[in-house]
Scaffold this motif. Structure first.
Motif, short mmCIF file in Angstrom:
data_model
loop_
_atom_site.label_atom_id
_atom_site.label_comp_id
_atom_site.label_asym_id
_atom_site.label_seq_id
_atom_site.Cartn_x
_atom_site.Cartn_y
_atom_site.Cartn_z
N UNK A 34 -5.95 -18.96 24.40
CA UNK A 34 -4.70 -19.47 23.13
C UNK A 34 -3.23 -18.81 24.42
N UNK A 35 -3.42 -17.45 24.57
CA UNK A 35 -2.55 -17.12 25.33
C UNK A 35 -1.92 -18.02 26.78
N UNK A 36 -2.19 -18.66 27.27
CA UNK A 36 -2.38 -19.45 28.13
C UNK A 36 -1.06 -20.73 27.00
N UNK A 37 -2.42 -21.14 26.39
CA UNK A 37 -1.40 -21.93 25.54
C UNK A 37 0.71 -21.74 25.06
N UNK A 38 0.08 -20.36 24.83
CA UNK A 38 1.43 -20.18 24.05
C UNK A 38 2.49 -19.26 24.50
N UNK A 40 4.21 -16.52 27.12
CA UNK A 40 4.11 -15.27 27.21
C UNK A 40 5.18 -15.28 25.45
N UNK A 41 4.34 -14.48 24.53
CA UNK A 41 4.34 -14.02 23.27
C UNK A 41 3.77 -12.73 23.18
N UNK A 42 4.60 -12.55 21.53
CA UNK A 42 4.33 -10.93 21.12
C UNK A 42 3.19 -10.61 20.40
N UNK A 43 2.12 -10.31 20.10
CA UNK A 43 1.33 -9.95 19.86
C UNK A 43 1.05 -10.48 18.04
N UNK A 44 2.05 -10.45 17.39
CA UNK A 44 2.12 -11.17 16.26
C UNK A 44 2.33 -12.42 15.99
N UNK A 45 2.77 -12.86 17.43
CA UNK A 45 3.12 -14.56 17.45
C UNK A 45 1.33 -14.82 18.22
N UNK A 46 0.86 -14.36 18.88
CA UNK A 46 -0.84 -13.95 19.17
C UNK A 46 -2.18 -14.08 18.06
N UNK A 47 -1.40 -13.47 17.15
CA UNK A 47 -2.32 -13.67 16.01
C UNK A 47 -2.22 -14.63 15.40
N UNK A 48 -1.39 -15.18 15.20
CA UNK A 48 -1.05 -16.49 13.86
C UNK A 48 -1.71 -17.65 14.83
N UNK A 49 -1.08 -17.80 16.00
CA UNK A 49 -2.23 -18.55 17.20
C UNK A 49 -3.67 -18.31 17.20
N UNK A 50 -4.48 -17.10 16.64
CA UNK A 50 -5.64 -17.28 17.00
C UNK A 50 -5.64 -16.93 15.11
N UNK A 51 -4.99 -16.73 14.83
CA UNK A 51 -5.62 -16.69 12.83
C UNK A 51 -6.32 -15.32 12.86
N UNK A 52 -5.44 -14.13 13.28
CA UNK A 52 -6.64 -12.95 13.27
C UNK A 52 -5.63 -12.38 12.88
N UNK A 86 0.07 -13.89 30.66
CA UNK A 86 -1.63 -13.80 31.66
C UNK A 86 -1.21 -13.16 32.62
N UNK A 87 -1.96 -12.72 33.47
CA UNK A 87 -1.98 -12.05 34.76
C UNK A 87 -2.82 -13.50 35.80
N UNK A 88 -1.81 -13.22 37.17
CA UNK A 88 -2.80 -14.07 38.08
C UNK A 88 -4.16 -14.27 37.88
N UNK A 89 -4.85 -12.99 37.74
CA UNK A 89 -6.14 -12.99 37.28
C UNK A 89 -7.05 -13.43 36.25
N UNK A 90 -6.03 -13.33 35.12
CA UNK A 90 -5.94 -13.96 33.98
C UNK A 90 -6.32 -15.42 34.38
N UNK A 91 -4.82 -16.21 34.93
CA UNK A 91 -4.85 -17.70 35.43
C UNK A 91 -6.81 -17.96 36.28
N UNK A 92 -7.26 -17.09 36.95
CA UNK A 92 -7.97 -17.21 37.63
C UNK A 92 -9.16 -17.53 36.67
N UNK A 93 -9.14 -16.51 35.94
CA UNK A 93 -10.44 -16.31 34.93
C UNK A 93 -10.45 -17.83 34.84
N UNK A 94 -9.35 -17.75 34.18
CA UNK A 94 -9.28 -19.03 32.92
C UNK A 94 -9.53 -20.74 33.69
N UNK A 95 -9.31 -20.59 34.41
CA UNK A 95 -9.69 -21.10 35.27
C UNK A 95 -10.81 -22.24 35.71
#
Length: 160
Positions: A34-38, A40-52, A86-95
């Motif tokens: 969800x962070x990759x799609x959104x 850079x965002x706030x925790x609140x925005x990420x919570x909205x994206x995840x419905x959590x 996301x960090x470069x390591x996060x992007x690599x993991x997502x791939x």
């Protein structure tokens, strides 16, 4: 009951695949996706994206920061606002990560008619009350079941 079993099984299988293939919980992978799609965002925005709830997302993000997959920094637009990215390591993991069932579930809910969604929400809320689970905080799926992280050993063999 069969429908609940199907949904829970789909979520459980997806979470196990995440743990097996990329070594993080399904909830953590879902937040990363969800962070990759959104962006850079706030925790609140990420919570909205995840419905959590924000507190659940914050716990997961903290774990991802510890693992080096996400970073937290002041916004370039407003230094008072903290953003996660996301960090470069996060992007690599997502791939190399599998798609998460939570994303399919949210998409399915969004495609439902508003009246159907409302009826489903009411029915599930009533069921949760009847089984006495309404006092429990709702977390991201299976995050509380995540396997304990392995600790790395340093050169002098102390655990970190």
């Amino acid at each position: 009951m069969d429908s609940i079993r199907r949904i829970v099984r789909l979520l459980r299988v997806s979470a196990r695949a995440s743990e097996r293939l990329v070594g993080i919980s399904g909830a953590q992978l879902f937040v990363l996706q969800q962070l990759a799609e959104a962006g850079a965002c706030s925790i609140g925005e990420l919570a909205e994206a995840t419905l959590t709830h924000q507190s659940s997302v914050s716990v997961v993000v903290s774990r991802l920061i510890e693992r080096g997959f996400v970073s937290r920094r002041a916004s370039e637009v407003d230094a008072r606002r903290a953003e996660v990215t996301l960090t470069p390591a996060g992007r690599t993991l997502l791939s190399r990560a599998p798609p998460m069932a939570q994303a399919h579930l949210i998409s399915g809910l969004r495609r439902m008619d508003v009246a159907e969604r409302g009826a489903l929400a009411q029915g599930l809320s009533a069921l949760v009350r009847e089984i006495g689970a309404d006092a429990q905080a709702p977390t991201l799926f299976f995050e509380d079941d995540a396997p304990p992280r392995r600790r790395k050993r340093t050169q002098n063999h102390e655990e970190t």
